[in-house]
Design a protein around this motif. Structure first.
Motif, PDB file in Angstrom:
ATOM      1  N   LEU A 108       1.310 -10.925   1.121  1.00  0.00           N
ATOM      2  CA  LEU A 108       1.343  -9.482   1.324  1.00  0.00           C
ATOM      3  C   LEU A 108       1.135  -8.756   0.006  1.00  0.00           C
ATOM      4  N   PHE A 109       1.728  -9.310  -1.065  1.00  0.00           N
ATOM      5  CA  PHE A 109       1.571  -8.697  -2.381  1.00  0.00           C
ATOM      6  C   PHE A 109       0.111  -8.651  -2.782  1.00  0.00           C
ATOM      7  N   VAL A 110      -0.549  -9.798  -2.674  1.00  0.00           N
ATOM      8  CA  VAL A 110      -1.953  -9.875  -3.100  1.00  0.00           C
ATOM      9  C   VAL A 110      -2.820  -8.928  -2.272  1.00  0.00           C
ATOM     10  N   GLY A 111      -2.616  -8.968  -0.950  1.00  0.00           N
ATOM     11  CA  GLY A 111      -3.412  -8.144  -0.053  1.00  0.00           C
ATOM     12  C   GLY A 111      -3.196  -6.652  -0.292  1.00  0.00           C
ATOM     13  N   LEU A 112      -1.930  -6.246  -0.292  1.00  0.00           N
ATOM     14  CA  LEU A 112      -1.609  -4.829  -0.429  1.00  0.00           C
ATOM     15  C   LEU A 112      -2.044  -4.297  -1.794  1.00  0.00           C
ATOM     16  N   MET A 113      -1.880  -5.127  -2.833  1.00  0.00           N
ATOM     17  CA  MET A 113      -2.227  -4.688  -4.182  1.00  0.00           C
ATOM     18  C   MET A 113      -3.727  -4.432  -4.275  1.00  0.00           C
ATOM     19  N   ALA A 114      -4.493  -5.336  -3.629  1.00  0.00           N
ATOM     20  CA  ALA A 114      -5.955  -5.174  -3.667  1.00  0.00           C
ATOM     21  C   ALA A 114      -6.359  -3.858  -3.017  1.00  0.00           C
TER      22      ALA A 114
ATOM     23  N   GLN B 288       1.923  14.024  -9.102  1.00  0.00           N
ATOM     24  CA  GLN B 288       2.855  13.899  -7.995  1.00  0.00           C
ATOM     25  C   GLN B 288       2.111  13.392  -6.774  1.00  0.00           C
ATOM     26  N   PRO B 289       2.299  12.105  -6.431  1.00  0.00           N
ATOM     27  CA  PRO B 289       1.507  11.519  -5.342  1.00  0.00           C
ATOM     28  C   PRO B 289       1.776  12.181  -3.994  1.00  0.00           C
ATOM     29  N   GLY B 290       3.043  12.438  -3.651  1.00  0.00           N
ATOM     30  CA  GLY B 290       3.358  13.064  -2.369  1.00  0.00           C
ATOM     31  C   GLY B 290       2.782  12.284  -1.216  1.00  0.00           C
ATOM     32  N   PHE B 291       2.344  13.022  -0.152  1.00  0.00           N
ATOM     33  CA  PHE B 291       1.838  12.324   1.027  1.00  0.00           C
ATOM     34  C   PHE B 291       0.376  11.928   0.875  1.00  0.00           C
ATOM     35  N   GLU B 292      -0.285  12.449  -0.173  1.00  0.00           N
ATOM     36  CA  GLU B 292      -1.704  12.129  -0.364  1.00  0.00           C
ATOM     37  C   GLU B 292      -1.890  10.785  -1.056  1.00  0.00           C
ATOM     38  N   GLY B 293      -0.894  10.369  -1.836  1.00  0.00           N
ATOM     39  CA  GLY B 293      -1.074   9.203  -2.701  1.00  0.00           C
ATOM     40  C   GLY B 293      -0.860   7.886  -1.997  1.00  0.00           C
ATOM     41  N   SER B 294      -1.707   7.571  -0.987  1.00  0.00           N
ATOM     42  CA  SER B 294      -1.500   6.311  -0.245  1.00  0.00           C
ATOM     43  C   SER B 294      -1.596   5.105  -1.170  1.00  0.00           C
ATOM     44  N   GLY B 295      -2.514   5.170  -2.162  1.00  0.00           N
ATOM     45  CA  GLY B 295      -2.660   4.050  -3.093  1.00  0.00           C
ATOM     46  C   GLY B 295      -1.391   3.847  -3.914  1.00  0.00           C
ATOM     47  N   TYR B 296      -0.789   4.968  -4.271  1.00  0.00           N
ATOM     48  CA  TYR B 296       0.443   4.912  -5.065  1.00  0.00           C
ATOM     49  C   TYR B 296       1.559   4.204  -4.295  1.00  0.00           C
ATOM     50  N   TRP B 297       1.747   4.627  -3.042  1.00  0.00           N
ATOM     51  CA  TRP B 297       2.863   4.055  -2.258  1.00  0.00           C
ATOM     52  C   TRP B 297       2.581   2.623  -1.842  1.00  0.00           C
ATOM     53  N   LEU B 298       1.276   2.321  -1.608  1.00  0.00           N
ATOM     54  CA  LEU B 298       0.947   0.917  -1.302  1.00  0.00           C
ATOM     55  C   LEU B 298       1.248   0.024  -2.498  1.00  0.00           C
ATOM     56  N   PHE B 299       0.978   0.579  -3.700  1.00  0.00           N
ATOM     57  CA  PHE B 299       1.284  -0.166  -4.923  1.00  0.00           C
ATOM     58  C   PHE B 299       2.779  -0.478  -4.987  1.00  0.00           C
ATOM     59  N   VAL B 300       3.576   0.566  -4.702  1.00  0.00           N
ATOM     60  CA  VAL B 300       5.037   0.367  -4.736  1.00  0.00           C
ATOM     61  C   VAL B 300       5.461  -0.652  -3.674  1.00  0.00           C
ATOM     62  N   LEU B 301       4.843  -0.564  -2.499  1.00  0.00           N
ATOM     63  CA  LEU B 301       5.176  -1.512  -1.426  1.00  0.00           C
ATOM     64  C   LEU B 301       4.806  -2.936  -1.830  1.00  0.00           C
ATOM     65  N   ALA B 302       3.610  -3.103  -2.395  1.00  0.00           N
ATOM     66  CA  ALA B 302       3.178  -4.429  -2.859  1.00  0.00           C
ATOM     67  C   ALA B 302       4.167  -4.953  -3.902  1.00  0.00           C
ATOM     68  N   LEU B 303       4.589  -4.050  -4.784  1.00  0.00           N
ATOM     69  CA  LEU B 303       5.550  -4.416  -5.809  1.00  0.00           C
ATOM     70  C   LEU B 303       6.863  -4.891  -5.174  1.00  0.00           C
ATOM     71  N   GLY B 304       7.227  -4.212  -4.067  1.00  0.00           N
ATOM     72  CA  GLY B 304       8.447  -4.606  -3.352  1.00  0.00           C
ATOM     73  C   GLY B 304       8.351  -6.044  -2.864  1.00  0.00           C
ATOM     74  N   PHE B 305       7.182  -6.384  -2.277  1.00  0.00           N
ATOM     75  CA  PHE B 305       7.020  -7.757  -1.804  1.00  0.00           C
ATOM     76  C   PHE B 305       7.030  -8.746  -2.959  1.00  0.00           C
ATOM     77  N   PHE B 306       6.505  -8.304  -4.113  1.00  0.00           N
ATOM     78  CA  PHE B 306       6.522  -9.228  -5.247  1.00  0.00           C
ATOM     79  C   PHE B 306       7.942  -9.422  -5.779  1.00  0.00           C
ATOM     80  N   ALA B 307       8.710  -8.317  -5.796  1.00  0.00           N
ATOM     81  CA  ALA B 307      10.113  -8.431  -6.234  1.00  0.00           C
ATOM     82  C   ALA B 307      10.870  -9.374  -5.310  1.00  0.00           C
ATOM     83  N   TRP B 308      10.561  -9.275  -4.023  1.00  0.00           N
ATOM     84  CA  TRP B 308      11.159 -10.171  -3.018  1.00  0.00           C
ATOM     85  C   TRP B 308      10.876 -11.633  -3.374  1.00  0.00           C
ATOM     86  N   ARG B 309       9.568 -11.875  -3.686  1.00  0.00           N
ATOM     87  CA  ARG B 309       9.158 -13.228  -4.047  1.00  0.00           C
ATOM     88  C   ARG B 309       9.856 -13.676  -5.340  1.00  0.00           C
ATOM     89  N   ALA B 310       9.968 -12.731  -6.298  1.00  0.00           N
ATOM     90  CA  ALA B 310      10.589 -13.069  -7.580  1.00  0.00           C
ATOM     91  C   ALA B 310      12.041 -13.495  -7.363  1.00  0.00           C
TER      92      ALA B 310
END
Lengths: 378, 270
Positions: A14-20, A92-114
């Protein structure tokens, strides 16, 4: 090879996919990750390299391989920086920054893995074992910061941890004075008196049977009085300063200590008591050599309960009248002045003080009741 | 029930002397006659076993000797005085069914407990504890905690603890009941050596016929409802006996006698 690795572990997949995907989507109205000032790419690249390295090394894990976990920890911290830097630059990404929030989500999955990789190692040193709770805590505050700032949540509702940190740093003198007033004076004095008297009365009740029938119902009545009811009365009796708060704490902590000590000293087995009797031991010899040691786990239980009760009692009691210092006073006045960051700063100090106070007794309990089945090591 | 000892006059050299001893728990319909008209003399240096099925009052009788229960009728003398006096004089050591060791004290400090309570001076009590822990074969385990030892070792600590203040009388209430048979046999052999070395009077409660016959110079056979003494069997086992002695005819004869006495007391009835 990467395919095999990814199939085996969904969170890295999920990390690799979402980050891409995240790197291609916009981070705000004004562009994507690559249109930002070049500094960000310089931050993202090393993080991705370390992350990839750790995932490659995690292919054949044994219970002793520490490197992938450590690399993943570093990668998580590195990858957490770019979103923070963006916020710092006023994006300020707000609701427009889908890339920003996906990055954070990908990071979440990586933290999970870590964390998975870190907890995979058994029999690691103490410092290594602290890495998982550290990462977990960092992640919690990071998410709080990024979401609150990224969506522009009004400070009055919930300030970001960074803002609270600034408030703490800027008002150390005030917070220290409040801590002195509430904790060092009211809490400690009330705690010692409440627990001490609860203990002494427990011994008296044990020694004098009619006290058990007369005093216990009265005690349970007193303990059922809500704190907001007794606090103003104690302020009338003992004045505005810390003494009235200590009195509230005495009322709150007395009963848990009394009940726990009584239950504890009753816990000694019949055979152990017969043994003391066969030695012709006196009441106090039996109390000290047998019944109090048996009661220790119960007494520590009361100390731990009371350590949190005492702080709550002091802070709430300060709402009903206090000199112009103290944690309860600070919370009530700063709420009125809309200085929510100071309220949260005081809450943070209270949480830290309360958990440290509790931790001290938890530690002492481990030291003094090492023999108890729940702690013993063969 | 005829009893060879009833005729003997109360003698000062008897360690325990009971006459028409009774103990009733509760009152009226629900009263339990734990002991009924018990007559018993225990002489100095004897190894006496109380044997019988559950509820026959063997443990109760021992607890009366130890002043942990008060009789409701008859007389009992321990060392020529009341049991209470004997208890306060620390005249007996009591070994319970379980080791009853204090888990917060090391093996050494468990054995020290009665000596500390008595206010014995430090040098003497350390010496005593070292001596008796050695005697029960626990040298080198002084610093362990009870929960780090096996059940058999724990019970040996409790025996050392009872021996430490050198009482003349050792009261043992099914001390090996909770142990496996191999450990129990081993401790029985050790106990015989201990008894011969220390020349103490031992009162031993058991419900194992082989254990009673192997250890005792006098076997007190008891029966339940009401708890009473059925027969007292005197025997003279060879002083240097080992476990092998249990396969001899002498042993089997005494064991048979005990079993007959138990049957006569309806101990095998439903």
């Amino acid at each position: 090879m990467i395919g095999v690795m990814i199939c085996r572990d969904p969170s890295s997949a999920l990390f690799v996919g979402l980050m891409a995907i995240a790197l291609l989507l916009p981070v705000s109205e004004s562009g994507n990750w690559f249109s930002q000032s070049g500094g960000n790419l310089l931050l993202i690249l090393p993080a991705l390299i370390v992350a990839g390295w750790s995932l490659l090394r995690s292919n054949d894990l044994t219970a002793q391989t520490k490197l992938p976990g450590l690399l993943a920890f570093v990668a998580t911290v590195l990858a957490a920086l770019p979103p923070l830097v963006l916020l710092e630059n006023g994006v300020q990404p707000g609701f427009e920054g889908s890339g920003y929030w996906l990055f954070v989500l990908a990071l979440g999955f990586f933290a999970w893995r870590a964390m998975g990789l870190l907890s995979h190692v058994i029999r690691a040193g103490r410092a290594y074992q602290l890495l998982v709770p550290t990462l977990f805590g960092l992640w919690f505050f990071y998410l709080w910061e990024v979401v609150v700032t990224g969506f522009g949540v009004p400070q009055i509702l919930l300030p970001a941890p960074g803002v609270i940190g600034v408030a703490i740093g800027g008002h150390l003198d005030i917070l220290w004075a409040d801590f002195q007033q509430t904790f060092m004076k009211a809490v400690l004095a009330g705690f010692v008196m409440g627990c001490g008297s609860g203990f002494v009365v427990a011994i008296l009740v044990d020694r004098v049977p009619f006290l058990q029938r007369g005093l216990l119902p009265l005690g349970s009545l007193v303990s059922a009085i809500p704190i907001v009811g007794i606090a103003p009365i104690m302020v009338m009796w003992f004045g505005f300063d810390w003494q009235s708060k200590a009195a509230v704490i005495v009322v709150m902590t007395f009963f848990p200590m009394l009940i726990n000590t009584l239950a504890g000293i009753d816990e000694a087995g019949a055979m152990e008591k017969d043994l003391m009797q066969s030695y012709g031991a006196s009441y106090f010899q039996t109390l000290i050599s047998l019944r109090l040691p048996v009661a220790l786990p119960f007494i520590f239980n009361a100390l731990k309960i009371n350590s949190t009760l005492a702080l709550i009692g002091a802070i709430v009691a300060e709402f009903f009248g206090t000199p112009i210092v103290g944690m309860g006073f600070r919370i009530s006045t700063e709420v009125g002045r809309m200085n929510v960051d100071m309220v949260w700063a005081t809450i943070a100090v209270a949480a830290l003080a309360g958990s440290t106070f509790y931790g001290v007794f938890a530690l002492l309990e481990r030291i003094f009741t090492f023999w108890h089945p729940s702690y013993r090591q063969q | 029930m005829s009893n060879p000892d009833t005729a003997a006059p109360a003698s000062a050299k008897n360690v325990v002397e009971a006459r028409k001893l009774s103990l009733v728990f509760g009152e009226g319909e629900s009263a339990v006659h734990a002991l009924n008209n018990v007559d018993l003399s225990i002489e100095d240096g004897e190894f006496v076993s109380f044997i019988g099925p559950s509820g026959c009052g063997k443990t109760t009788l021992m607890r009366v000797i130890a002043d942990l229960e008060k009789p409701t009728g008859g007389e009992i003398m321990v060392h020529g005085g009341t049991p209470e006096q004997a208890r306060l004089d620390r005249a007996y050591g009591y070994v319970f069914q379980a080791p009853a060791l204090y888990p917060w004290r090391t093996v050494r400090r468990n054995a020290l407990l009665p000596l500390e309570l008595m206010g014995m001076n430090k040098a003497l009590r350390e010496e005593r504890v070292a001596k008796y822990l050695g005697l029960v074969g626990l040298e080198g385990f002084e610093k362990k905690f009870p929960w780090q030892l096996s059940g058999g070792m724990q019970q040996r600590v409790s025996i050392a603890r009872a021996l430490g203040f050198e009482p003349d009388l050792l009261l043992m209430d099914e001390p090996f009941g909770a142990l496996d048979e191999i450990t129990r046999d081993h401790l029985n052999e050790q106990l015989i050596h201990l008894w011969q070395e220390t020349k103490k009077t031992v009162v031993f409660v058991t419900h194992s016929i082989p254990e009673a016959v192997f250890l005792s110079t006098k076997i007190v056979v008891m029966s339940p409802r009401p708890g009473r003494i059925n027969k007292i069997i005197n025997c003279s086992p060879p002083p240097d006996r080992t476990l092998d002695w249990r396969e001899t005819n002498d042993f089997l004869e005494v064991a048979h006698e005990v079993r007959e006495a138990l049957r006569a007391g309806h101990s095998y009835d439903d």
